[in-house]
Design an enzyme around this catalytic site. Structure first.
Site, PDB file in Angstrom:
ATOM      1  N   CYS A   1      53.654 -18.230  18.539  1.00 29.92           N
ATOM      2  CA  CYS A   1      53.987 -17.489  19.764  1.00 29.92           C
ATOM      3  C   CYS A   1      55.042 -16.469  19.372  1.00 29.92           C
ATOM      4  O   CYS A   1      55.536 -16.462  18.259  1.00 29.92           O
ATOM      5  CB  CYS A   1      54.582 -18.423  20.815  1.00 29.92           C
TER       6      CYS A   1
ATOM      7  N   ARG B   1      51.195 -12.343  17.575  1.00 25.83           N
ATOM      8  CA  ARG B   1      51.560 -13.717  17.237  1.00 25.83           C
ATOM      9  C   ARG B   1      50.938 -14.731  18.200  1.00 25.83           C
ATOM     10  O   ARG B   1      51.062 -15.938  18.024  1.00 25.83           O
ATOM     11  CB  ARG B   1      53.075 -13.876  17.247  1.00 25.83           C
TER      12      ARG B   1
ATOM     13  N   TRP C   1      50.461 -18.616  22.219  1.00 29.12           N
ATOM     14  CA  TRP C   1      49.235 -19.150  21.636  1.00 29.12           C
ATOM     15  C   TRP C   1      49.253 -20.617  22.004  1.00 29.12           C
ATOM     16  O   TRP C   1      50.090 -21.389  21.517  1.00 29.12           O
ATOM     17  CB  TRP C   1      49.219 -18.969  20.121  1.00 29.12           C
TER      18      TRP C   1
ATOM     19  N   ASN D   1      58.774 -21.075  20.572  1.00 23.71           N
ATOM     20  CA  ASN D   1      57.698 -20.942  19.590  1.00 23.71           C
ATOM     21  C   ASN D   1      57.749 -22.217  18.763  1.00 23.71           C
ATOM     22  O   ASN D   1      58.807 -22.612  18.287  1.00 23.71           O
ATOM     23  CB  ASN D   1      57.914 -19.718  18.695  1.00 23.71           C
ATOM     24  N   GLY D   2      56.587 -22.871  18.614  1.00 23.78           N
ATOM     25  CA  GLY D   2      56.554 -24.097  17.809  1.00 23.78           C
ATOM     26  C   GLY D   2      55.843 -25.192  18.569  1.00 23.78           C
ATOM     27  O   GLY D   2      55.038 -24.933  19.458  1.00 23.78           O
TER      28      GLY D   2
ATOM     29  N   GLU E   1      36.468 -15.228   0.981  1.00 25.70           N
ATOM     30  CA  GLU E   1      37.313 -14.350   1.807  1.00 25.70           C
ATOM     31  C   GLU E   1      36.452 -13.470   2.706  1.00 25.70           C
ATOM     32  O   GLU E   1      36.754 -13.279   3.881  1.00 25.70           O
ATOM     33  CB  GLU E   1      38.234 -13.509   0.927  1.00 25.70           C
TER      34      GLU E   1
ATOM     35  N   LYS F   1      36.766 -13.428   6.853  1.00 26.94           N
ATOM     36  CA  LYS F   1      37.000 -12.178   7.589  1.00 26.94           C
ATOM     37  C   LYS F   1      35.934 -11.989   8.678  1.00 26.94           C
ATOM     38  O   LYS F   1      36.236 -11.680   9.815  1.00 26.94           O
ATOM     39  CB  LYS F   1      36.945 -10.995   6.620  1.00 26.94           C
TER      40      LYS F   1
ATOM     41  N   GLU G   1      36.313 -14.658  11.581  1.00 28.48           N
ATOM     42  CA  GLU G   1      37.489 -14.645  12.465  1.00 28.48           C
ATOM     43  C   GLU G   1      37.538 -13.420  13.360  1.00 28.48           C
ATOM     44  O   GLU G   1      38.154 -13.482  14.417  1.00 28.48           O
ATOM     45  CB  GLU G   1      38.780 -14.793  11.678  1.00 28.48           C
TER      46      GLU G   1
ATOM     47  N   HIS H   1      20.271 -26.591  -4.160  1.00 29.02           N
ATOM     48  CA  HIS H   1      20.494 -28.042  -4.043  1.00 29.02           C
ATOM     49  C   HIS H   1      20.597 -28.485  -2.596  1.00 29.02           C
ATOM     50  O   HIS H   1      21.237 -29.484  -2.290  1.00 29.02           O
ATOM     51  CB  HIS H   1      21.768 -28.422  -4.821  1.00 29.02           C
TER      52      HIS H   1
ATOM     53  N   LYS I   1      48.663 -14.717  14.463  1.00 37.08           N
ATOM     54  CA  LYS I   1      48.926 -14.179  13.129  1.00 37.08           C
ATOM     55  C   LYS I   1      49.615 -15.188  12.221  1.00 37.08           C
ATOM     56  O   LYS I   1      49.317 -15.282  11.046  1.00 37.08           O
ATOM     57  CB  LYS I   1      49.825 -12.942  13.239  1.00 37.08           C
TER      58      LYS I   1
HETATM   59  C1  AGP Z   1      43.700 -14.569   7.539  1.00 36.86           C
HETATM   60  O1  AGP Z   1      42.826 -13.493   7.899  1.00 36.86           O
HETATM   61  C2  AGP Z   1      43.893 -15.540   8.616  1.00 36.86           C
HETATM   62  N1  AGP Z   1      44.435 -14.896   9.748  1.00 36.86           N
HETATM   63  C3  AGP Z   1      44.618 -16.805   8.209  1.00 36.86           C
HETATM   64  O2  AGP Z   1      43.678 -17.537   7.466  1.00 36.86           O
HETATM   65  C4  AGP Z   1      45.886 -16.676   7.330  1.00 36.86           C
HETATM   66  O3  AGP Z   1      45.545 -16.168   6.076  1.00 36.86           O
HETATM   67  C5  AGP Z   1      46.489 -18.068   7.151  1.00 36.86           C
HETATM   68  O4  AGP Z   1      46.880 -18.546   8.427  1.00 36.86           O
HETATM   69  C6  AGP Z   1      47.695 -18.079   6.207  1.00 36.86           C
HETATM   70  O5  AGP Z   1      48.699 -17.269   6.734  1.00 36.86           O
HETATM   71  P1  AGP Z   1      49.937 -16.887   5.782  1.00 36.86           P
HETATM   72  O6  AGP Z   1      49.402 -16.059   4.646  1.00 36.86           O
HETATM   73  O7  AGP Z   1      50.870 -16.111   6.669  1.00 36.86           O
HETATM   74  O8  AGP Z   1      50.542 -18.162   5.285  1.00 36.86           O
END
Ligand code: AGP
Length: 611
Positions: free
Chosen positions: A2, A27, A75, A99-100, A483, A487, A490, A506, A606
């Site tokens: 958050c 965030r 969030w 936040n937390g 990766e 991408k 998400e 397999h 984020k």
């Molecule tokens: C990446 O596109 C994602 N948003 C997520 O997987 C991110 O990489 C992951 O939460 C790790 O975040 P960080 O690099 O800030 O530790």
């Protein structure tokens, strides 16, 4: 997960709070709210994006008089996104943003019920607010109330609190969650992250866990629970407010992808010595240091972990150094076999990812040396690791990480060269060559793939209506596929899966049917023929194959495909740099063509600061 913001000063608080929340919305963005302190505490909060809160505020009167307040963008962890669950939470005596995650919220709830409290939300945060309220009623002292309450809380938090009776004061305290405090001539701020304050200052304090900040206009004091004062020095960011703004780009993600060539060049030049060899700007990180280690364990989450997969490939190939890569949230629960000759490398863009922070603490508790590669200066992972190497990529705002991945790979590449020098697997001449080409070819090849934006958009259009999609590759290309798949998932919400091309037969190939889109990555020459076999196998079953292939391999082999993206010429060991940008842009265009919110995908935030 958050964003919290607070302001006390000589100006109307609301516009500054809303501006800060706009900068923090990446965030978390399923609800937002503010608490304004004027003749009374006023809490206005709404489910949905910040725009929903702004609409609600337009219907309120006399808000501009308030010169002190706090704000929050959420969030959801406990309690669905709803007006009642939005922050701030509080009573007529106080308002709180958080936040937390409060892990013992249920136990606290029982305590509060016994004290006669009733709850208006399903959140853990309300428990923290009412617990402070309870202690405030007992003592009448905000500081005592906050320390007494936080003594009972378990979990992680960054709290901002205002009290109706404490005019112009904001109280803030953290545990395992980011919190910064800034002071200008006539105002003071709290925030989760610096982008919220860049319009006012580049300098800030970052109090440690358990240190209470008491803000008044133009002043902030810090103390421990025993009341003893704490003096903090300020930190300073080297980028300005425009770095954290979209600046005319359609999305932050597109802007940050286009920043990769500069970010790569900056990273390499920052960590190269005058002799053209890696120089990590830390006298401790010398050859003797690196010579100590016989194994590297790379830990991270999501995209950061995927960068680790590239790092493993480079470390094992260049330095012949046994390297493992693991999801940080799995690492500590499997009772890992560690040795004092291990180096644990933690990768994190935000430096606040709870799973990565927990893995770091576990490794340190086991006496293992920890090296963090982090983008956010002064973040928790950076502060707690034994050593840190910052990636000078500048702020990354889009939830989907892009430039951070690339600069992490560049730094891992430099570490691999340096390990190779220490272990005698790389000569100084070769090391200089590798560093020179990294600093030149990686940015150039990324620029070249960025120039293929329209071609990539065309390929994205062929994929945008897919429901399921495969990414296949071998070796380092399989690492790239992980990766690329994340991408796409998400930001476009299309289900996709990265698969080792040799493994398809397999079992999983049973899922391939007519029209199934398959993205095939080919940058490793020695695996080209095997990849061609895999492509033939899936095409024989009706797959639609988008081939992403290096120019050199495309020239040398007849490779079947339905659409093709040629990667620019680059040394094979550097192919991941243009390769991942092709995958990032592909995902970006699919999501943009689908009209989705690329920078703030549903359900995500984020920085994942809860486990
Ligand atoms: C990446 O596109 C994602 N948003 C997520 O997987 C991110 O990489 C992951 O939460 C790790 O975040 P960080 O690099 O800030 O530790």
């Amino acid at each position: 997960m958050c964003g919290i913001i607070g302001y006390t000063g000589n100006r109307s608080a609301l516009p500054l709070l809303l501006g800060g929340l706009a900068a923090l919305e990446y965030r978390g963005y399923d609800s937002a709210g503010v608490a304004l302190q004027s003749d009374q505490l006023r809490i206005i909060k709404r489910r949905g994006r910040l725009a929903e809160l702004c609409k609600a505020l337009e219907c309120e009167e006399n808000l501009e008089a308030a010169r002190c307040g706090i704000g929050h963008t959420r969030w959801a962890t406990h309690g669905e996104p709803a007006d009642r669950n939005a922050h701030p939470h509080g009573t007529e005596r106080l308002a709180l943003v958080h936040n937390g995650i409060i892990e013992n919220y249920s136990e606290i709830g029982d305590f509060l019920k016994r004290k006669g409290y009733r709850f208006s939300s399903e959140t853990d945060t309300e428990m923290a607010a009412l617990l402070i309220d309870w202690f405030y009623l007992q003592s009448g002292d905000p500081k005592k109330a906050i320390f007494a309450a936080t003594d009972m809380l378990r979990g992680s938090y960054a709290l901002g609190v205002v009290f109706a009776a404490e005019k112009e004061r904001i109280y803030a305290i953290r545990r395992d969650n980011p919190l910064i405090v800034a002071v200008t001539e006539a105002a003071s701020f709290i925030a989760s992250d610096i982008p919220a304050l860049l319009a006012y200052t580049k300098e800030y304090y970052r109090p440690d866990d358990g240190i209470l900040a008491v803000l008044s206009p133009g002043n902030a004091v810090f103390c421990r629970s025993d009341g003893s004062p704490v003096s903090l020095s300020t930190e300073r960011v080297d980028f300005d407010v425009t770095a954290a703004q979209k600046g005319g780009w359609a999305h932050f993600m597109l802007k940050e992808i286009h920043e990769e060539p500069v970010a790569l060049g900056r990273t390499v030049s920052h960590y190269l010595g005058v002799d053209g060899l890696p120089d990590f700007k830390n006298p401790l990180l010398d050859r003797n240091f690196f010579a100590r280690f016989e194994r590297v364990q790379i830990l991270g989450c999501g995209t950061a972990m995927h960068a680790g997969l590239i790092g493993r490939h480079i470390l094992e190939n260049l330095a012949r150094l046994p390297t493992s890569v693991e999801i940080a949230s799995e690492f500590r629960y499997r009772d890992p076999l560690l040795s004092k000759k291990d180096l644990v490398i933690l990768l994190s863009q935000s430096g606040e990812t709870a799973d990565t922070l927990a893995a770091l603490r576990y490794a340190k508790k086991e006496g293992i040396y920890t090296l963090a590669i982090v983008n956010v200066v002064g973040s928790s992972v950076a502060r707690e690791a034994d050593a840190v190497l910052y990636t000078p990529a500048g702020p990354e705002i889009a939830v989907a990480s892009t430039k951070a991945y690339s600069v992490q790979c560049a730094l891992l590449y430099l570490l691999a060269v340096y390990f190779g020098l220490c272990r005698g697997t790389v000569t100084p001449f070769l090391a200089k060559e590798l560093c020179r080409s990294l600093g030149k070819q990686a940015p150039e090849s990324v620029r070249a793939i960025l120039a293929q934006n329209d071609r990539i958009c065309h390929c994205a259009a062929r994929l945008q209506s897919a429901e399921h999609l495969f990414y296949i590759g071998r070796g380092v290309d399989y690492a790239l596929c992980t990766e690329g798949s994340l991408k796409l998932k998400e930001i476009s919400y299309i289900h996709s899966e990265a698969y080792a091309a040799g493994e398809l037969k397999h079992g999983t190939i049973s899922l391939i049917e007519k029209g199934t889109p398959v993205v095939a990555m080919m940058t490793e020459k020695k695996l080209a023929e095997k990849m061609i076999s895999a492509i033939r196998e899936v095409r024989a079953r009706g797959a639609f194959v988008l081939l992403i292939v290096s120019a050199e391999i495309a020239e040398q082999y007849q490779i079947p495909y339905d659409e093709r993206l040629l990667l620019p010429p680059v040394q094979e060991v550097l192919a991941p740099f243009p390769g991942v940008v092709a995958l990032q842009l592909l995902a970006y265009h699919v999501a943009a063509l689908k009209g989705l919110d690329v920078d703030k995908p549903r359900n995500l935030a984020k920085s994942v600061t809860v486990e």
